[in-house]
Design a protein around this motif. Structure first.
Motif, PDB file in Angstrom:
ATOM      1  N   PRO A 107       0.399  -0.992  -0.424  1.00  0.00           N
ATOM      2  CA  PRO A 107      -0.579  -0.053   0.017  1.00  0.00           C
ATOM      3  C   PRO A 107       0.636   1.145  -0.098  1.00  0.00           C
ATOM      4  CG  PRO A 107      -0.540  -1.726   1.822  1.00  0.00           C
ATOM      5  CD  PRO A 107       0.516  -2.331   1.273  1.00  0.00           C
ATOM      6  N   VAL A 108       0.575   2.513  -0.635  1.00  0.00           N
ATOM      7  CA  VAL A 108       0.701   3.777  -0.316  1.00  0.00           C
ATOM      8  C   VAL A 108       0.232   3.958  -0.679  1.00  0.00           C
ATOM      9  CG1 VAL A 108       2.262   5.206  -1.821  1.00  0.00           C
ATOM     10  CG2 VAL A 108       2.589   2.837  -3.114  1.00  0.00           C
ATOM     11  N   VAL A 109       0.929   5.593   0.437  1.00  0.00           N
ATOM     12  CA  VAL A 109       0.097   6.979   0.582  1.00  0.00           C
ATOM     13  C   VAL A 109       1.061   7.758  -0.038  1.00  0.00           C
ATOM     14  CG1 VAL A 109      -0.925   7.996   2.923  1.00  0.00           C
ATOM     15  CG2 VAL A 109      -0.829   5.315   3.066  1.00  0.00           C
ATOM     16  N   SER A 110      -0.011   8.485  -0.746  1.00  0.00           N
ATOM     17  CA  SER A 110       0.888  10.294  -0.714  1.00  0.00           C
ATOM     18  C   SER A 110       0.528  11.819   0.232  1.00  0.00           C
ATOM     19  CB  SER A 110       1.109  10.058  -2.538  1.00  0.00           C
ATOM     20  OG  SER A 110      -1.109  10.338  -2.527  1.00  0.00           O
ATOM     21  N   LEU A 111       1.576  11.917   0.240  1.00  0.00           N
ATOM     22  CA  LEU A 111       1.360  13.264   1.218  1.00  0.00           C
ATOM     23  C   LEU A 111       2.293  14.126   0.410  1.00  0.00           C
ATOM     24  CD1 LEU A 111       0.787  14.276   3.941  1.00  0.00           C
ATOM     25  CD2 LEU A 111       2.978  13.498   4.768  1.00  0.00           C
ATOM     26  N   GLY A 112       0.784  15.183   0.723  1.00  0.00           N
ATOM     27  CA  GLY A 112       1.379  16.707  -0.237  1.00  0.00           C
ATOM     28  C   GLY A 112       1.065  16.987  -1.500  1.00  0.00           C
ATOM     29  N   GLU A 113       0.913  16.157  -2.955  1.00  0.00           N
ATOM     30  CA  GLU A 113       0.548  15.348  -4.049  1.00  0.00           C
ATOM     31  C   GLU A 113      -0.085  14.217  -4.126  1.00  0.00           C
ATOM     32  OE1 GLU A 113       2.930  17.254  -8.197  1.00  0.00           O
ATOM     33  OE2 GLU A 113       3.919  16.724  -6.427  1.00  0.00           O
ATOM     34  N   VAL A 114      -0.511  14.063  -4.820  1.00  0.00           N
ATOM     35  CA  VAL A 114      -0.717  12.846  -5.400  1.00  0.00           C
ATOM     36  C   VAL A 114      -0.400  12.185  -5.999  1.00  0.00           C
ATOM     37  CG1 VAL A 114      -2.801  13.918  -6.610  1.00  0.00           C
ATOM     38  CG2 VAL A 114      -3.353  10.975  -5.667  1.00  0.00           C
ATOM     39  N   VAL A 115      -0.198  10.759  -5.703  1.00  0.00           N
ATOM     40  CA  VAL A 115       0.917  10.006  -6.853  1.00  0.00           C
ATOM     41  C   VAL A 115      -0.602   8.751  -6.917  1.00  0.00           C
ATOM     42  CG1 VAL A 115       1.863   8.000  -7.505  1.00  0.00           C
ATOM     43  CG2 VAL A 115       3.049   9.900  -5.606  1.00  0.00           C
ATOM     44  N   PRO A 116      -0.672   8.847  -8.298  1.00  0.00           N
ATOM     45  CA  PRO A 116      -1.705   8.352  -9.011  1.00  0.00           C
ATOM     46  C   PRO A 116      -1.495   6.314  -9.096  1.00  0.00           C
ATOM     47  CG  PRO A 116      -0.914  10.228 -10.680  1.00  0.00           C
ATOM     48  CD  PRO A 116       0.236  10.223  -9.959  1.00  0.00           C
ATOM     49  N   GLY A 117      -2.910   5.921  -8.842  1.00  0.00           N
ATOM     50  CA  GLY A 117      -3.059   5.001  -8.021  1.00  0.00           C
ATOM     51  C   GLY A 117      -2.550   4.191  -6.399  1.00  0.00           C
ATOM     52  N   SER A 118      -2.153   5.479  -5.598  1.00  0.00           N
ATOM     53  CA  SER A 118      -1.834   5.710  -4.250  1.00  0.00           C
ATOM     54  C   SER A 118      -3.258   4.893  -3.988  1.00  0.00           C
ATOM     55  CB  SER A 118      -1.853   6.415  -3.800  1.00  0.00           C
ATOM     56  OG  SER A 118      -0.971   7.132  -4.119  1.00  0.00           O
ATOM     57  N   ASP A 119      -2.968   4.688  -3.162  1.00  0.00           N
ATOM     58  CA  ASP A 119      -3.951   3.808  -1.597  1.00  0.00           C
ATOM     59  C   ASP A 119      -4.421   5.217  -0.700  1.00  0.00           C
ATOM     60  OD1 ASP A 119      -3.793   0.765  -2.343  1.00  0.00           O
ATOM     61  OD2 ASP A 119      -1.900   1.157  -2.234  1.00  0.00           O
ATOM     62  N   GLY A 120      -3.965   5.792  -0.303  1.00  0.00           N
ATOM     63  CA  GLY A 120      -4.878   7.310   0.148  1.00  0.00           C
ATOM     64  C   GLY A 120      -3.731   8.807  -0.262  1.00  0.00           C
ATOM     65  N   PHE A 121      -4.714   9.592   0.324  1.00  0.00           N
ATOM     66  CA  PHE A 121      -3.569  10.518  -0.283  1.00  0.00           C
ATOM     67  C   PHE A 121      -4.353  12.376   1.002  1.00  0.00           C
ATOM     68  CE2 PHE A 121      -4.144  15.084  -2.354  1.00  0.00           C
ATOM     69  CZ  PHE A 121      -3.401  15.613  -2.509  1.00  0.00           C
ATOM     70  N   VAL A 122      -3.266  12.251   1.408  1.00  0.00           N
ATOM     71  CA  VAL A 122      -3.219  13.199   2.305  1.00  0.00           C
ATOM     72  C   VAL A 122      -2.770  14.543   1.711  1.00  0.00           C
ATOM     73  CG1 VAL A 122      -3.297  14.816   4.474  1.00  0.00           C
ATOM     74  CG2 VAL A 122      -3.543  11.640   3.705  1.00  0.00           C
ATOM     75  N   GLY A 123      -3.557  16.005   1.916  1.00  0.00           N
ATOM     76  CA  GLY A 123      -2.850  17.116   1.421  1.00  0.00           C
ATOM     77  C   GLY A 123      -3.574  18.426   1.198  1.00  0.00           C
ATOM     78  N   LEU A 124      -3.424  19.303   0.333  1.00  0.00           N
ATOM     79  CA  LEU A 124      -4.221  20.678   1.018  1.00  0.00           C
ATOM     80  C   LEU A 124      -5.526  20.287  -0.300  1.00  0.00           C
ATOM     81  CD1 LEU A 124      -2.037  23.330   1.259  1.00  0.00           C
ATOM     82  CD2 LEU A 124      -2.842  22.289   2.522  1.00  0.00           C
ATOM     83  N   ALA A 125      -7.095  21.061   0.128  1.00  0.00           N
ATOM     84  CA  ALA A 125      -8.116  20.905  -0.690  1.00  0.00           C
ATOM     85  C   ALA A 125      -7.626  21.893  -1.247  1.00  0.00           C
ATOM     86  CB  ALA A 125      -9.489  21.585   0.911  1.00  0.00           C
ATOM     87  N   ASP A 126      -7.059  22.636  -1.738  1.00  0.00           N
ATOM     88  CA  ASP A 126      -6.559  23.958  -2.671  1.00  0.00           C
ATOM     89  C   ASP A 126      -5.168  24.248  -3.573  1.00  0.00           C
ATOM     90  OD1 ASP A 126      -5.023  24.823  -0.173  1.00  0.00           O
ATOM     91  OD2 ASP A 126      -6.286  26.350  -0.483  1.00  0.00           O
ATOM     92  N   GLY A 127      -5.132  22.666  -3.579  1.00  0.00           N
ATOM     93  CA  GLY A 127      -3.819  22.382  -4.380  1.00  0.00           C
ATOM     94  C   GLY A 127      -2.811  22.076  -3.942  1.00  0.00           C
ATOM     95  N   ASP A 128      -1.216  21.231  -4.150  1.00  0.00           N
ATOM     96  CA  ASP A 128      -0.868  20.752  -3.712  1.00  0.00           C
ATOM     97  C   ASP A 128       1.092  21.589  -2.785  1.00  0.00           C
ATOM     98  OD1 ASP A 128      -0.855  18.810  -5.356  1.00  0.00           O
ATOM     99  OD2 ASP A 128       0.601  19.704  -7.540  1.00  0.00           O
ATOM    100  N   VAL A 129       0.991  21.638  -1.539  1.00  0.00           N
ATOM    101  CA  VAL A 129       1.733  22.043  -0.902  1.00  0.00           C
ATOM    102  C   VAL A 129       3.046  21.927  -1.493  1.00  0.00           C
ATOM    103  CG1 VAL A 129       2.851  21.705   1.226  1.00  0.00           C
ATOM    104  CG2 VAL A 129       0.870  20.637   1.086  1.00  0.00           C
ATOM    105  N   ALA A 130       2.932  23.263  -1.724  1.00  0.00           N
ATOM    106  CA  ALA A 130       4.891  23.507  -2.094  1.00  0.00           C
ATOM    107  C   ALA A 130       5.382  24.427  -0.777  1.00  0.00           C
ATOM    108  CB  ALA A 130       4.228  25.586  -2.788  1.00  0.00           C
TER     109      ALA A 130
END
Length: 230
Positions: A107-130
């Motif tokens: 399983p892969v969780v992407s954080l900050g920017e979504v990686v296609p095919g991830s099992d989960g993503f944590v980030g900002l509703a209004d865009g990637d974390v810069a």
């Protein structure tokens, strides 16, 4: 029993026995884009690790730092898989380089920017974390001293804890509530906040981003006294 085994392992010098002990622990690999970047808002490594260890007694966190290099991060994904990591949490250097690298059973969780095919993503509703131009403390002092009217606060600690919770849940095979969907991936989204001088203590100090002593040290001390912050 596991804690007793780990204590025994810590006292044994022979490398093969140490390696065997490591294999007994469920492992969450945390791949950060650049751990040397003090202005990054994507992950708080210490907070992530503490959250994992507080919710999963037997778990360990293995941290990999790509130092901003996409090729290094690709290699680190393979290293994490080769070392039998049970879940991979990644702050991507380049999402396109990671979309096809992980095995389906990891399983892969992407954080900050979504990686296609991830099992989960944590980030900002209004865009990637810069990355911001300065640290939260430096930005807060600029607001305090009147050099800036406001600063943008990203809830990095909360996002890091959420990513840890998702990783532990995936490890245990448990669902995580309150997910939304982003590009077909279950997501937990946060919002940045514009913080003014009136919000410095109620937002930043209260959430543990910085302490009042840190904010009011040095050249900011007199300003804090004038505002009644000390």
């Amino acid at each position: 029993m596991l804690r007793a085994r780990l204590l025994t392992c810590a006292l044994v010098v022979l490398a093969p026995l140490l390696a065997g002990c490591d294999g007994d622990e469920p492992t969450i690999a945390l791949l950060v884009a650049d751990g040397t970047d003090s202005t990054s808002r994507a992950v708080d490594v210490d907070q992530f690790t503490e959250r994992v260890e507080s919710t999963c007694d037997e778990c360990r966190v293995a941290v990999y730092d790509a130092e901003g290099d996409a090729g290094t991060q690709r290699s680190q994904v393979r290293q994490a898989e080769a070392r039998s990591s049970d879940v991979i949490v990644v702050v991507p250097v380049d999402v396109d380089d990671l979309s096809s690298l992980t095995r389906p059973e990891v399983p892969v969780v992407s954080l900050g920017e979504v990686v296609p095919g991830s099992d989960g993503f944590v980030g900002l509703a209004d865009g990637d974390v810069a990355a911001a131009p300065v640290t939260d403390l430096e930005a807060a002092r600029e607001v305090l001293l009147g050099d800036e009217e406001s600063m943008t606060f990203v809830p990095t600690r909360a996002m890091s804890e959420q990513a840890a919770d998702v990783a532990v849940a995936l490890l245990a095979g448990n669902p995580v509530p309150d997910a939304e969907e982003v590009d077909g991936v279950d997501a937990w989204l946060y919002r940045h906040q514009d913080v003014t001088i009136d919000d410095l203590t109620s937002v930043l100090v209260r959430q543990g981003v910085l302490t009042l002593d840190e904010l009011c040290s040095g050249t900011a001390e007199k300003r804090c006294e004038k505002l009644g912050l000390k």
